[in-house]
Write a protein that holds these residues in place. Sequence first.
Motif, PDB file in Angstrom:
ATOM      1  N   PRO A  74      -3.577   8.349  -7.892  1.00  0.00           N
ATOM      2  CA  PRO A  74      -5.086   7.666  -7.822  1.00  0.00           C
ATOM      3  C   PRO A  74      -5.970   8.690  -8.652  1.00  0.00           C
ATOM      4  O   PRO A  74      -5.798  10.005  -8.477  1.00  0.00           O
ATOM      5  CB  PRO A  74      -5.475   8.289  -6.255  1.00  0.00           C
ATOM      6  N   PRO A  75      -6.590   8.253  -9.555  1.00  0.00           N
ATOM      7  CA  PRO A  75      -7.467   8.777 -10.384  1.00  0.00           C
ATOM      8  C   PRO A  75      -8.476  10.018  -9.960  1.00  0.00           C
ATOM      9  O   PRO A  75      -8.614  10.927 -10.579  1.00  0.00           O
ATOM     10  CB  PRO A  75      -8.307   8.041 -11.253  1.00  0.00           C
ATOM     11  N   SER A  76      -8.881   9.492  -8.629  1.00  0.00           N
ATOM     12  CA  SER A  76     -10.004  10.450  -8.144  1.00  0.00           C
ATOM     13  C   SER A  76      -9.252  11.650  -7.499  1.00  0.00           C
ATOM     14  O   SER A  76     -10.135  12.552  -7.300  1.00  0.00           O
ATOM     15  CB  SER A  76     -10.657   9.703  -6.928  1.00  0.00           C
ATOM     16  N   ALA A  77      -8.122  11.656  -7.238  1.00  0.00           N
ATOM     17  CA  ALA A  77      -7.501  12.794  -6.395  1.00  0.00           C
ATOM     18  C   ALA A  77      -7.647  14.367  -7.118  1.00  0.00           C
ATOM     19  O   ALA A  77      -8.157  14.876  -6.575  1.00  0.00           O
ATOM     20  CB  ALA A  77      -6.039  12.457  -6.250  1.00  0.00           C
TER      21      ALA A  77
ATOM     22  N   LEU B 283       0.782  -1.240   0.208  1.00  0.00           N
ATOM     23  CA  LEU B 283      -0.089   0.150   0.036  1.00  0.00           C
ATOM     24  C   LEU B 283       0.832   1.269  -0.211  1.00  0.00           C
ATOM     25  O   LEU B 283       1.983   1.575   0.703  1.00  0.00           O
ATOM     26  CB  LEU B 283      -0.984   0.192   1.260  1.00  0.00           C
ATOM     27  N   ARG B 284       0.268   2.266  -0.706  1.00  0.00           N
ATOM     28  CA  ARG B 284       1.062   3.536  -0.781  1.00  0.00           C
ATOM     29  C   ARG B 284       0.345   4.407   0.310  1.00  0.00           C
ATOM     30  O   ARG B 284      -0.604   5.146  -0.252  1.00  0.00           O
ATOM     31  CB  ARG B 284       1.045   4.293  -2.139  1.00  0.00           C
TER      32      ARG B 284
ATOM     33  N   ARG C 253     -20.954  15.964  -3.460  1.00  0.00           N
ATOM     34  CA  ARG C 253     -20.699  14.730  -4.305  1.00  0.00           C
ATOM     35  C   ARG C 253     -19.917  15.180  -5.530  1.00  0.00           C
ATOM     36  O   ARG C 253     -19.511  14.203  -6.142  1.00  0.00           O
ATOM     37  CB  ARG C 253     -21.914  14.029  -4.485  1.00  0.00           C
TER      38      ARG C 253
ATOM     39  N   ASN D  97      -0.191   8.446  -0.289  1.00  0.00           N
ATOM     40  CA  ASN D  97      -0.626   9.141  -1.480  1.00  0.00           C
ATOM     41  C   ASN D  97      -1.476  10.284  -1.333  1.00  0.00           C
ATOM     42  O   ASN D  97      -1.439  11.376  -1.575  1.00  0.00           O
ATOM     43  CB  ASN D  97      -1.570   7.942  -2.156  1.00  0.00           C
TER      44      ASN D  97
ATOM     45  N   GLU E 205      -7.066   2.415  -5.271  1.00  0.00           N
ATOM     46  CA  GLU E 205      -6.165   3.561  -5.904  1.00  0.00           C
ATOM     47  C   GLU E 205      -4.843   3.768  -5.014  1.00  0.00           C
ATOM     48  O   GLU E 205      -3.792   4.228  -5.532  1.00  0.00           O
ATOM     49  CB  GLU E 205      -6.831   5.112  -5.645  1.00  0.00           C
ATOM     50  N   ASP E 206      -4.721   3.271  -3.928  1.00  0.00           N
ATOM     51  CA  ASP E 206      -3.517   3.225  -3.105  1.00  0.00           C
ATOM     52  C   ASP E 206      -2.490   1.944  -3.205  1.00  0.00           C
ATOM     53  O   ASP E 206      -1.502   1.866  -2.747  1.00  0.00           O
ATOM     54  CB  ASP E 206      -3.715   3.190  -1.653  1.00  0.00           C
TER      55      ASP E 206
ATOM     56  N   GLU F  47     -12.732   1.568  -3.834  1.00  0.00           N
ATOM     57  CA  GLU F  47     -12.107   2.592  -4.740  1.00  0.00           C
ATOM     58  C   GLU F  47     -10.709   3.258  -4.103  1.00  0.00           C
ATOM     59  O   GLU F  47      -9.650   3.050  -4.993  1.00  0.00           O
ATOM     60  CB  GLU F  47     -12.838   3.697  -5.422  1.00  0.00           C
TER      61      GLU F  47
ATOM     62  N   SER G 224     -22.786   8.650  -7.693  1.00  0.00           N
ATOM     63  CA  SER G 224     -21.731   8.271  -8.684  1.00  0.00           C
ATOM     64  C   SER G 224     -20.582   7.249  -8.211  1.00  0.00           C
ATOM     65  O   SER G 224     -20.367   7.197  -6.723  1.00  0.00           O
ATOM     66  CB  SER G 224     -20.954   9.425  -9.138  1.00  0.00           C
ATOM     67  N   HIS G 225     -20.177   6.618  -8.912  1.00  0.00           N
ATOM     68  CA  HIS G 225     -18.859   5.874  -8.392  1.00  0.00           C
ATOM     69  C   HIS G 225     -17.906   5.784  -9.688  1.00  0.00           C
ATOM     70  O   HIS G 225     -18.222   5.716 -10.964  1.00  0.00           O
ATOM     71  CB  HIS G 225     -19.217   4.554  -8.014  1.00  0.00           C
ATOM     72  N   ARG G 226     -16.467   5.341  -9.469  1.00  0.00           N
ATOM     73  CA  ARG G 226     -15.607   5.200 -10.365  1.00  0.00           C
ATOM     74  C   ARG G 226     -15.321   3.747 -10.851  1.00  0.00           C
ATOM     75  O   ARG G 226     -14.732   3.439 -12.038  1.00  0.00           O
ATOM     76  CB  ARG G 226     -14.397   5.680  -9.901  1.00  0.00           C
ATOM     77  N   MET G 227     -15.849   2.820 -10.121  1.00  0.00           N
ATOM     78  CA  MET G 227     -15.751   1.444 -10.476  1.00  0.00           C
ATOM     79  C   MET G 227     -16.694   1.058 -11.911  1.00  0.00           C
ATOM     80  O   MET G 227     -17.695   1.757 -11.920  1.00  0.00           O
ATOM     81  CB  MET G 227     -16.251   0.826  -9.189  1.00  0.00           C
ATOM     82  N   PHE G 228     -16.068   0.303 -12.613  1.00  0.00           N
ATOM     83  CA  PHE G 228     -16.700  -0.148 -13.817  1.00  0.00           C
ATOM     84  C   PHE G 228     -17.414  -1.142 -13.502  1.00  0.00           C
ATOM     85  O   PHE G 228     -17.045  -2.341 -13.259  1.00  0.00           O
ATOM     86  CB  PHE G 228     -15.606  -0.278 -14.837  1.00  0.00           C
TER      87      PHE G 228
ATOM     88  N   SER H  19     -14.957  -3.537 -12.137  1.00  0.00           N
ATOM     89  CA  SER H  19     -13.352  -3.378 -12.324  1.00  0.00           C
ATOM     90  C   SER H  19     -13.095  -2.137 -11.776  1.00  0.00           C
ATOM     91  O   SER H  19     -13.634  -1.198 -12.151  1.00  0.00           O
ATOM     92  CB  SER H  19     -12.866  -3.975 -13.567  1.00  0.00           C
TER      93      SER H  19
END
Lengths: 762, 70
Positions: free
Chosen positions: A389-392, A345-346, A695, A349, B68-69, B64, A753-757, B30
């Motif tokens: 992290p894409p959400s950052a 784990l980072r 949100r 971040n 991400e980490d 998520e 919303s969510h980022r998970m596909f 995913s």
Amino acid sequence: MDQQKLRLLESYCIQEEAPACIAACPMHMDVRLLLRQLRDHDMDGAFKTYRKSIPFPSILSRICEEPCQKKCRLSEIGEGISIRALESFLFSRSNSSALPTMLPQKNKKVAFLGSGLDALAAAYDLRRKGYITKIYEPASSAGGFLKNVSETILPSQIIDDTCSLLIKMGIELNLSQHTTGSSALQIIDSGKFKIQDDEFICVYISGNLEINRIDQITRMTETSGIFGGTAAPESWIEQAADGRRAAISMDRYIQNVSMTASRSDEGSYETRLFTSLTSVPPSHTFIRNSQTIPDEDTAIQEAARCIQCTCMECAKGCEFIRHYEAYPRVYLRQVYNNVSICTGLRQKNNMINSCSVCGQCESVCPNKLNFHDVIRETRQTMVETKKMPPSAFDFALRDMIFSNSDAFMVAKSPEGHKVCSFVFFPGCQLSASNPAAVEKVYALLLEKFSDSTGLLLRCCGIIADWAGEKEKFQQARNELLQEVESLGNPELIVGCPGCMQTFRNFYPALKIRSLWTILDQMDIHSKQHETIQTFAIHDPCGARYQPEVQDAVRSLAKKIGIQLEELPLNRDQTSCCTYGGNAWNANRSLSDAAVDALAAENPHDYLTYCAMCRDFFLKRGKNAYHILDLFFDPERIISGKAMPRPDYSMRHENRSRLKKHLLKKYWSEEMNASAPYEKIKLFISEEVRSVLEERMILVEDLQQVLYQTLETGNRMVNAQTGHYLTHATPGHVTYWIEYLPKNDGYQIFTAYSHRMFIEEAN
Amino acid sequence: MAQYVKNEEFAEWRCDKCNCELELKKVVVSYLEGSFPVDLPVCKKCGQVFIPESLAIHKMLEIEQQMEDK
Ligand code: SF4
Ligand code: SF4
Ligand code: SF4
Ligand SMILES: [Zn+2]
């Protein structure tokens, strides 16, 4: 950042250096900790701290010259802490006959000729390390010159008790050894020494002997294996420290390891620790007579005077530094480790992405440690190695894309001119927060300043730089430079201090001028108004190192009747509202806490000159104004009514409308047709609007999703409420909307919303 | 296999397109470099997925952030 650079930067942060008192103590007793423990009524802890560094508490608490007190920082503004008296208080209530912890006995012998304080201290240390330790003293009692100290200060009983303790520890104390002067010492060929019938690996000769050539670092004489002599016969505590120094060398000599390695911190030295005394009131000692033992209350009072010296200058204005509960030296290593780690784990971040990259810490740091560039570079590395992290920073970057799209972007010379000598650059967020002011400024510039002033609407690109997106920043930069060139390289009149700073740092060839300097010189409100209101001025972090901007705004404020109070950290040292570095995007709770702390610094309403600072204050319930809010609407100065804060969706709308108005007004042009989804009409209550804001969901996101799904008919329906629920993924984020058709549009009940596909079957 | 949605959370919802009830079914989700199966309510007929609000704003967000980490 490589190891070498890390070490260099770490060395700039002196927070871990010893306070002046500990550095001055030749034994480096942890004075600061002892005083804290005593202040907190932890007497046993405090005595333990004392005992840990000091070999003979009963003796030294009476005769130490306390160099710590002379160096105590409080002595610069009053009196230093009377540390020795507190030590004698602690000793008086302790169990003095307790034996120290000792290592198991080794089969190695060391000898001491003479029993001065230096020898006793060295013997004590070596015995604790397990050596068989023998002392040979010509006199009939031990202690050497200690016995000359007056009986009232150091009763001979105390010396005797200390000797008993040494004997209990297993030290052999041979008194009245008249035949054992240094002449009795025989050197045997094999590097060993013989005294009487015993053989020793090394020997210490006590006192201020005539040994000319003693190494001052190791205290070894010219003869290998023979140590001794104190360099400071006039100071008891330094004699003890010399003994300790010799004991360390003797141990290393016996173990055959370097005697000189890493010894620079032994003995008194000047510390590099910086501690500000600016807000420390002078104080005086409670210990009136240093020869009597203070009572408990007095001791605690005295200990409580200690200011627990520390640097932490950078924490004073920065919530980020306070939040992670350490200081840049620690953060540098954490950042370094976070980037170097291969798997696992980072954990840092979020920390890395929560800094405002505002440069305040550098400006207040006594060593000017540049921490923000480390954060910038680290973010760049994270982006390059695809570990960001894409959400950052996604939401912030989308805002920049919006600003640099047809929805807002404009680059125009005034009608009838191919090129222009000036161009107004208000910046993206001023246009988003107060588009009316941008219109008024432009009109004013055309009227009073130069009618050949063009208009350049877009983002300077700093959002991408803050996000570590080097390429995106370069692209934005190149586009801007091309536009400026197409306008004939005019001088930019800049309405945002952040953009000014970006241009200064990254666009050295651009000609720029601040809007405030121009407004100040125009003398619009030339008659000095009577002062009618007091505000506290908050300098935006973008104005750091731009004194002419800082001054111009202050002068303008005065002209419109505002009296200013300064915040504790202002001008070049000002604190960031957390818009900087996109920190608000990566860590919203930290952002809120930072704004709250900043807002609490002064009870007056705040006046600032960055649109985002204003809106961040307003968001947290602090009344705040942008100078232009008041400049064009002086009524507000009296009414105390701040402008409404636009939400994220409104910020987009404001920019597009501004573009539309200006194009029509000055160029008689219609804006390009907007995207078809924008025609979808939505009904959103205030309550739902604030959920969307929380949100980070924009009205246009909802419009896009509805536009896509109304065609396909993909939706769920709720049997109870009849509400529909639909979802789509216009970009990287999937949005869900609960809605019902209403009149000519749709009423929105909630959205998430969510980022998970989701891999759907269809 | 993780199951994050309780039956009562989707009992009131049906697929509007197929006019059909929902049932829990294995769906692959995913993010970044990871993917894993979860039981989610989907339309029995067309497979359209339903994600309740509470799942999106709590558990999914948490996962998520963990991913991400990595
Ligand atoms: S100001 Fe901060 S970074 Fe600079 S030395 Fe002090 S603690 Fe370290
Ligand atoms: S104030 Fe306390 S920590 Fe600072 S030098 Fe004096 S005793 Fe040491
Ligand atoms: S937010 Fe500003 S003051 Fe705080 S660590 Fe980052 S650059 Fe330094
Ligand atoms: Zn269906």
